[in-house]
Design a protein around this motif. Structure first.
Motif, PDB file in Angstrom:
ATOM      1  N   ALA A 112       2.653  30.305  30.824  1.00 25.04           N
ATOM      2  CA  ALA A 112       3.228  30.216  29.471  1.00 25.04           C
ATOM      3  C   ALA A 112       2.366  28.650  29.010  1.00 25.04           C
ATOM      4  N   THR A 113       3.063  27.810  30.214  1.00 20.20           N
ATOM      5  CA  THR A 113       2.447  26.577  29.527  1.00 20.20           C
ATOM      6  C   THR A 113       1.531  26.163  29.114  1.00 20.20           C
ATOM      7  N   TRP A 114       0.189  26.858  30.297  1.00 23.95           N
ATOM      8  CA  TRP A 114      -1.161  26.811  29.813  1.00 23.95           C
ATOM      9  C   TRP A 114      -1.440  27.062  28.374  1.00 23.95           C
ATOM     10  N   MET A 115      -0.805  28.061  27.715  1.00 24.12           N
ATOM     11  CA  MET A 115      -1.161  29.012  27.006  1.00 24.12           C
ATOM     12  C   MET A 115      -0.773  27.406  25.761  1.00 24.12           C
ATOM     13  N   PHE A 116       0.416  27.814  25.799  1.00 30.42           N
ATOM     14  CA  PHE A 116       1.105  26.610  24.609  1.00 30.42           C
ATOM     15  C   PHE A 116       0.374  25.336  25.009  1.00 30.42           C
ATOM     16  N   GLU A 117       0.123  25.015  26.553  1.00 29.22           N
ATOM     17  CA  GLU A 117      -0.688  23.202  26.079  1.00 29.22           C
ATOM     18  C   GLU A 117      -2.157  24.082  25.299  1.00 29.22           C
ATOM     19  N   ASN A 118      -3.105  25.078  25.838  1.00 26.35           N
ATOM     20  CA  ASN A 118      -4.491  25.152  24.797  1.00 26.35           C
ATOM     21  C   ASN A 118      -3.371  25.912  23.533  1.00 26.35           C
ATOM     22  N   LEU A 119      -2.539  26.017  22.736  1.00 26.90           N
ATOM     23  CA  LEU A 119      -2.693  25.578  21.684  1.00 26.90           C
ATOM     24  C   LEU A 119      -2.236  25.131  21.364  1.00 26.90           C
ATOM     25  N   ARG A 120      -1.674  23.682  21.993  1.00 25.83           N
ATOM     26  CA  ARG A 120      -1.280  22.301  21.643  1.00 25.83           C
ATOM     27  C   ARG A 120      -2.462  21.461  20.896  1.00 25.83           C
ATOM     28  N   SER A 121      -3.413  21.774  21.810  1.00 21.18           N
ATOM     29  CA  SER A 121      -4.788  21.207  21.598  1.00 21.18           C
ATOM     30  C   SER A 121      -5.285  21.734  20.143  1.00 21.18           C
ATOM     31  N   HIS A 122      -4.979  22.286  19.595  1.00 21.93           N
ATOM     32  CA  HIS A 122      -5.527  22.802  18.055  1.00 21.93           C
ATOM     33  C   HIS A 122      -4.290  22.791  17.556  1.00 21.93           C
ATOM     34  N   PRO A 123      -3.187  21.879  17.203  1.00 23.68           N
ATOM     35  CA  PRO A 123      -2.452  22.068  16.340  1.00 23.68           C
ATOM     36  C   PRO A 123      -2.311  22.329  14.745  1.00 23.68           C
ATOM     37  N   ASN A 124      -3.596  22.599  14.184  1.00 22.83           N
ATOM     38  CA  ASN A 124      -3.964  22.870  13.191  1.00 22.83           C
ATOM     39  C   ASN A 124      -4.268  24.170  12.913  1.00 22.83           C
ATOM     40  N   ILE A 125      -4.134  24.616  13.905  1.00 19.57           N
ATOM     41  CA  ILE A 125      -4.820  27.187  13.760  1.00 19.57           C
ATOM     42  C   ILE A 125      -3.591  27.647  13.610  1.00 19.57           C
ATOM     43  N   ALA A 126      -2.209  26.918  13.649  1.00 13.39           N
ATOM     44  CA  ALA A 126      -0.700  27.146  13.284  1.00 13.39           C
ATOM     45  C   ALA A 126      -0.652  28.748  12.586  1.00 13.39           C
ATOM     46  N   PRO A 127      -0.980  28.324  10.999  1.00 16.37           N
ATOM     47  CA  PRO A 127      -1.200  28.846  10.026  1.00 16.37           C
ATOM     48  C   PRO A 127      -1.682  29.584  10.106  1.00 16.37           C
ATOM     49  N   GLY A 136      -7.404  39.581  20.695  1.00 22.01           N
ATOM     50  CA  GLY A 136      -9.130  39.283  21.297  1.00 22.01           C
ATOM     51  C   GLY A 136      -8.861  39.561  22.325  1.00 22.01           C
ATOM     52  N   PRO A 137     -10.161  40.000  23.933  1.00 18.24           N
ATOM     53  CA  PRO A 137     -11.331  39.929  24.851  1.00 18.24           C
ATOM     54  C   PRO A 137     -10.319  39.205  25.420  1.00 18.24           C
ATOM     55  N   ASN A 138      -9.862  37.649  25.112  1.00 16.06           N
ATOM     56  CA  ASN A 138      -9.855  35.897  26.065  1.00 16.06           C
ATOM     57  C   ASN A 138      -7.826  36.191  25.741  1.00 16.06           C
ATOM     58  N   ALA A 139      -7.022  36.716  24.990  1.00 14.89           N
ATOM     59  CA  ALA A 139      -6.180  36.713  24.905  1.00 14.89           C
ATOM     60  C   ALA A 139      -5.422  38.151  25.649  1.00 14.89           C
ATOM     61  N   MET A 140      -6.188  38.964  25.768  1.00 16.82           N
ATOM     62  CA  MET A 140      -6.385  40.905  26.650  1.00 16.82           C
ATOM     63  C   MET A 140      -6.157  40.420  28.355  1.00 16.82           C
ATOM     64  N   ALA A 141      -7.222  39.605  28.118  1.00 18.65           N
ATOM     65  CA  ALA A 141      -7.705  38.860  29.899  1.00 18.65           C
ATOM     66  C   ALA A 141      -6.511  38.252  30.831  1.00 18.65           C
ATOM     67  N   LEU A 142      -5.926  37.080  29.493  1.00 23.59           N
ATOM     68  CA  LEU A 142      -4.435  36.488  30.175  1.00 23.59           C
ATOM     69  C   LEU A 142      -3.478  37.455  30.186  1.00 23.59           C
ATOM     70  N   ARG A 143      -3.178  38.103  28.731  1.00 25.47           N
ATOM     71  CA  ARG A 143      -2.510  39.533  29.366  1.00 25.47           C
ATOM     72  C   ARG A 143      -2.356  40.486  30.779  1.00 25.47           C
ATOM     73  N   GLU A 144      -3.725  40.657  31.045  1.00 24.30           N
ATOM     74  CA  GLU A 144      -3.763  41.609  32.462  1.00 24.30           C
ATOM     75  C   GLU A 144      -2.598  40.939  33.336  1.00 24.30           C
ATOM     76  N   VAL A 145      -3.744  39.175  33.836  1.00 25.63           N
ATOM     77  CA  VAL A 145      -2.838  39.160  34.896  1.00 25.63           C
ATOM     78  C   VAL A 145      -1.527  38.744  34.571  1.00 25.63           C
ATOM     79  N   ALA A 146      -1.188  38.542  33.545  1.00 25.88           N
ATOM     80  CA  ALA A 146       0.319  38.317  33.472  1.00 25.88           C
ATOM     81  C   ALA A 146       1.145  39.913  33.854  1.00 25.88           C
ATOM     82  N   LEU A 147       0.489  40.291  34.062  1.00 24.46           N
ATOM     83  CA  LEU A 147       1.372  41.643  34.160  1.00 24.46           C
ATOM     84  C   LEU A 147       0.831  42.467  35.709  1.00 24.46           C
ATOM     85  N   GLN A 148      -0.646  41.658  35.773  1.00 24.48           N
ATOM     86  CA  GLN A 148      -1.082  42.420  37.457  1.00 24.48           C
ATOM     87  C   GLN A 148       0.374  41.434  37.870  1.00 24.48           C
ATOM     88  N   VAL A 149       0.637  40.231  38.343  1.00 25.15           N
ATOM     89  CA  VAL A 149       1.277  39.673  38.385  1.00 25.15           C
ATOM     90  C   VAL A 149       3.436  40.223  38.472  1.00 25.15           C
TER      91      VAL A 149
END
Lengths: 235, 235
Positions: A112-127, A136-149
């Motif tokens: 969660a922190t990594w995801m937040f920091e990642n988005l934090r470095s592109h704050p203007n992407i919010a809207p 997308g594929p990258n987002a799904m890959a992250l989800r996969e790992v979380a669900l595995q855990v």
DNA sequence: ACCTGAACACCGTTCAAGT
DNA sequence: ACCTGAACACCGTTCAAGT
């Protein structure tokens, strides 16, 4: 037609010198302006000048191209933005094995922190994130790992998907609000300053501890969520 | 100059028959199109046709007026939207005494839920909420009651403002994402369906419990936050 | 085959001109 | 004094016309 077949993360195949394509008279079907460069340039515009500054005219101009050419690569602005968003989730490869060794609580906090920091470095992407949640594929890959855990640590499928959905929604909700942090804090600071003469005694009593930085709210909230989850699980 | 002096909630003073103003030849300074009607009409457009449909041209047309006239009442589009947002928080008066009798945990749950439901009934308002966090009089009144409750139950000023900030951010973050719920769920549902052939075994294992409704995520997350807060407090 | 300028139907905002 | 049509500088998207 299948959107998955067109992976966002696929880098342009290395093609030797830059002038390769233009030197060749034969049309080999690969466009001179690769998708990856369009997306990267678009993200750069958003980072530097804000989401509103990302117009197709400006983007085409920066690429020494034209708006009509962009429509050859993306069927509309929304599709461009979807690629841009998933690009954001590809910053660092997820280390699945390492995360699994942490146990669900620390692993969830880390992701969660990594995801937040990642988005934090592109704050203007919010809207742009409002338009559609990242699938997308990258987002799904992250989800996969979380669900595995979560599954590894004995969460049932029903609870695991619920946990991830809530945590991801939490992160996105806070990250989206990173947008105009300074402006909002300034407005709230003024409202707090005026709380005395505005007949708001309780607000006035806490006003000195002023606008809470969004970072603090995020980590405070994340800790509460994980504490609550652990507590609920022990019952 | 002081923005607070121009309360959003102030209703147009009752002035008898509708034709009163137009019948009078003297200019009494009060504009024929009251702010309240502008804001209400703007909200109606947003509710019915989405935030993108709220253009000043369309708004002026619905009011049988012109865009230039709107600039007499609001210095720009952003100011109109700020009034529109605070209008949303004025739906139901906050019953302070009743809430205080509940104790902090149930009071916080009730207020957060009320706030969420209130925003839920205007889901299209989401993109507008990003522009600036609500600091209008109605939003501040809600904050005041919440802080009263927390201070009453012995939270320190520092912790009380932190709790409210985090809870409010949580509610707004989720409410903002109410925007295109169906569209997002559809996209996620497709991604879950494809998780099998996409080499995402954990995702595939939980896919049957499919996209979690945002309402469920909200109440699940809210319960976790409050449980976590109670737990952290007992230490 | 691929790219482009120009067009179309929109925006938010401003201002000279009406009454 | 208040309101308005028309203008200005923009949008996303499309298409006939170029090479």
């Amino acid at each position: 037609m299948n959107p998955r077949s067109d992976s966002v993360t696929t880098a342009e195949p290395t093609s030797g010198p830059d002038s390769d394509a233009s030197a060749s008279g034969r049309s080999r079907g690969r466009p001179p302006v690769p998708k990856e460069r369009i997306v990267a340039t678009a993200l750069k515009i958003v980072d530097e000048e804000g989401a509103d500054a990302l117009s197709l005219r400006v983007l085409a101009q920066r690429l020494d191209s034209s708006t009509a050419t962009l429509y050859r690569h993306f069927s509309n602005r929304a599709e461009l933005i979807n690629h841009l968003i998933d690009h954001t989730f590809g910053g660092v490869p997820v280390q699945a094995a390492e995360l699994r060794s942490l146990g669900w609580e620390d692993a969830c906090r880390a992701m969660a922190t990594w995801m937040f920091e990642n988005l934090r470095s592109h704050p203007n992407i919010a809207p742009l994130l409002l338009a559609q949640a990242p699938t997308g594929p990258n987002a799904m890959a992250l989800r996969e790992v979380a669900l595995q855990v979560l599954l590894d640590d004995g969460f049932s499928p029903r609870v695991a998907i619920r946990c991830y959905a809530t945590l991801a929604r939490f992160v996105l909700g806070f990250a989206i609000q990173l947008n105009g942090e300074e402006t909002e804090d300034a407005a709230l600071a003024e409202a707090l300053r005026n709380s005395g003469e505005d007949n708001l005694p309780a607000t006035s009593a806490v006003a000195a501890f002023g606008p809470v930085p969004l970072d603090d709210e995020f980590s405070f909230g994340l800790d509460l969520l994980l504490t609550g989850l652990a507590q609920q699980r022990s019952r």
